[in-house]
Design an enzyme around this catalytic site. Structure first.
Site, short mmCIF file in Angstrom:
data_model
loop_
_atom_site.label_atom_id
_atom_site.label_comp_id
_atom_site.label_asym_id
_atom_site.label_seq_id
_atom_site.Cartn_x
_atom_site.Cartn_y
_atom_site.Cartn_z
N HIS A 2 -10.08 3.38 10.43
CA HIS A 2 -9.78 3.69 9.02
C HIS A 2 -11.10 3.84 8.27
O HIS A 2 -12.00 3.02 8.45
CB HIS A 2 -8.93 2.57 8.42
CG HIS A 2 -8.38 2.88 7.06
ND1 HIS A 2 -7.68 4.03 6.78
CD2 HIS A 2 -8.42 2.19 5.88
CE1 HIS A 2 -7.31 4.03 5.50
NE2 HIS A 2 -7.76 2.93 4.94
N LYS A 40 4.21 3.04 2.98
CA LYS A 40 4.17 1.59 2.72
C LYS A 40 4.29 1.33 1.23
O LYS A 40 4.16 2.27 0.42
CB LYS A 40 2.87 1.00 3.30
CG LYS A 40 1.61 1.56 2.68
CD LYS A 40 0.38 1.03 3.41
CE LYS A 40 -0.87 1.67 2.85
NZ LYS A 40 -2.02 0.81 2.85
N ASP A 55 9.07 -7.11 -22.03
CA ASP A 55 10.07 -6.04 -21.88
C ASP A 55 9.95 -4.94 -22.92
O ASP A 55 10.77 -4.02 -22.93
CB ASP A 55 11.49 -6.62 -22.02
CG ASP A 55 11.64 -7.95 -21.32
OD1 ASP A 55 11.52 -7.95 -20.08
OD2 ASP A 55 11.81 -8.97 -22.00
N ARG A 86 -3.13 10.39 8.63
CA ARG A 86 -2.27 9.41 7.92
C ARG A 86 -2.38 9.74 6.43
O ARG A 86 -3.36 9.44 5.77
CB ARG A 86 -2.76 7.98 8.21
CG ARG A 86 -2.77 7.66 9.71
CD ARG A 86 -3.07 6.17 9.95
NE ARG A 86 -4.29 5.73 9.31
CZ ARG A 86 -5.50 5.75 9.87
NH1 ARG A 86 -5.67 6.19 11.11
NH2 ARG A 86 -6.55 5.33 9.19
N CYS A 104 4.57 -6.74 -24.67
CA CYS A 104 5.43 -7.89 -24.37
C CYS A 104 6.02 -7.73 -22.96
O CYS A 104 5.78 -6.72 -22.30
CB CYS A 104 6.58 -7.97 -25.37
SG CYS A 104 6.08 -7.94 -27.10
N TYR A 143 3.19 -10.24 -30.61
CA TYR A 143 2.61 -11.59 -30.47
C TYR A 143 1.16 -11.61 -30.92
O TYR A 143 0.38 -10.72 -30.60
CB TYR A 143 2.67 -12.03 -29.00
CG TYR A 143 4.07 -12.27 -28.49
CD1 TYR A 143 4.87 -13.27 -29.03
CD2 TYR A 143 4.58 -11.50 -27.45
CE1 TYR A 143 6.15 -13.49 -28.54
CE2 TYR A 143 5.85 -11.71 -26.96
CZ TYR A 143 6.64 -12.72 -27.51
OH TYR A 143 7.90 -12.94 -27.04
C1 LIG Z 1 -4.50 2.29 7.63
C2 LIG Z 1 -4.21 3.26 6.54
N1 LIG Z 1 -4.13 4.56 6.83
C3 LIG Z 1 -3.86 5.48 5.89
C4 LIG Z 1 -3.67 5.13 4.57
C5 LIG Z 1 -3.39 6.20 3.54
O1 LIG Z 1 -4.45 6.32 2.65
P1 LIG Z 1 -4.38 7.40 1.47
O2 LIG Z 1 -3.30 6.94 0.58
O3 LIG Z 1 -5.72 7.28 0.83
O4 LIG Z 1 -4.10 8.70 2.09
C6 LIG Z 1 -3.77 3.78 4.22
C7 LIG Z 1 -3.59 3.39 2.81
O5 LIG Z 1 -4.19 2.54 2.26
C8 LIG Z 1 -4.03 2.82 5.22
O6 LIG Z 1 -4.12 1.51 4.94
#
Ligand SMILES: Cc1ncc(COP(=O)(O)O)c(C=O)c1O
Length: 371
Positions: free
Chosen positions: A165, A38, A312, A221, A310, A265
């Protein structure tokens, strides 16, 4: 100029590090690995990371938004995909038509998905999420059985998975993960007694995959550790993991400035004597934050960023590297000779976490891939 650079600032991603990091976790767990790609692969580039992770043995990809999942499908990545987040009802049809698994947590949402599935004559793959203690998305544990029943009895739905989670897995000495794990196991035994347990159970993120093997179930995950970044200071990665990302730029201009000359700046920095000042074409629009205390590597040394960042550009003080000249490479994250600045170092200066550092690298910064 030593060499003509193609970009003002750019990210280099070593895809072999991603493949290696997946291979490392595969040695530790018996189940499958979901590559969490993601947020544009935590800033590394979702499509390229997904391909490198699949080459290393990952078999699923995890995403937050439907647009992210569709981007992978358009790139012909055909592994199972799971959306962790909420999908606007009008977008659900795209998940069904592209075989993207959906997360659910309440009865109304399940009904609405079933209605779309019936309209499009395409079964929806469903993962029921249980909130065992994160307080974000997920049904209450006491409602899990009823929701599992609804999903199982709805012909338009395939009850593919159930998950939770962890909120504090990156603090391995903290008891919350054990408590969440126990709640999940209680839910599982309840739904199993009604023969409703789906095939795939998952719970572990990177930190839990590394420190809490009991929670690896059928899939882990795997996000931050796949990128070779430490889940936290209390949960560092073993040395066999390699960071994949470096962020670089170049000195666009080097000059000597007389004493009492304001820089950038607001003139927050004023020279004390004749000083060598370098300009770098990177700024807050690239994700380089307006924080005091920034440092970058020039000619193998850490040099301070001076004055305000800044949009850029930024300026650096080059006293420690008198040979530095326009065209020299600048490292924001990565190594140069014996010096290094990690995403974790930058996160410390910015008062945040490494996740936010790499996710925050601007869209206009090109990602260059080595494999
Ligand atoms: C639902 C879920 N599972 C797994 C992960 C992966 O977590 P990590 O990057 O700590 O391994 C995330 C990341 O935020 C998540 O939202």
């Amino acid at each position: 100029m030593k060499e003509i650079q193609k970009y003002s600032t750019w990210v280099e991603v070593d895809l072999s590090a991603i493949t290696n990091n997946i291979k490392q976790i595969k040695k530790e767990i018996s189940g499958e690995v979901m590559a969490v790609v993601k947020a544009n692969g935590y800033g590394h580039g979702a499509i390229q990371v997904a391909k490198a992770a699949l080459a290393g043995g990952a078999s699923w990809c995890g995403l937050a938004r439907i647009e992210e999942a569709l981007e992978l499908r358009h790139a012909r990545i055909d592994c199972p995909l799971l959306l962790f987040g909420w999908v606007p009802p009008r977008q659900i049809k795209y998940a069904l038509l592209n075989d993207i698994s959906l997360t659910v947590w309440d009865a109304d949402q399940i009904k609405s998905i079933a209605k779309t599935a019936s309209e499009y004559q395409k079964a929806a793959r469903i993962h029921l999420k249980i909130d065992t203690g994160m307080g974000r998305l997920g049904s209450k544990p006491k409602d899990a059985l009823q929701l599992a029943q609804i999903i199982s009895e709805t012909p338009e739905l395939i009850f593919e998975g159930l998950y939770t989670h962890f909120a504090r897995a990156d603090e391995p000495l903290q008891p919350t993960t054990k408590k969440q794990h126990a709640i999940l196991n209680h839910v599982l035994s309840e739904i199993s007694s009604y023969q409703l347990r789906p095939q795939i159970i998952h719970a572990a993120n990177s930190a839990a995959s590394l420190t809490f093997p009991n929670a690896s179930y059928q899939i882990v995950r795997f996000g931050i550790a796949m990128y070779g970044l430490h889940p936290s200071r209390e949960c560092p990665l073993p040395d066999s993991y390699q960071p994949a990302l470096q962020w670089k730029s170049v000195l666009s201009y080097v000059k000597t400035v007389p004493p009492d000359h304001g820089i950038s700046y607001g003139h927050e920095y004023r020279t004390l004597r004749n000083e060598r000042i370098g300009t770098i074409p990177i700024g807050y629009a690239d994700g380089f934050r307006r924080t005091k205390g920034n440092q970058v590597l020039v000619n193998g040394k850490k040099v301070p960023v001076i004055g305000r960042v800044c949009m850029d550009q930024v300026m650096v003080q080059l006293d420690q590297v008198p040979q530095a000249k326009a065209g020299d490479e600048v490292v924001i994250i990565g190594k140069q000779d014996k010096a290094a600045i990690s995403a974790e170092d930058l996160a410390k200066i910015w008062g945040t976490i490494n996740y936010e550092v790499t996710c925050g690298i601007g869209a206009r910064v090109p990602r260059i891939y080595n494999s």
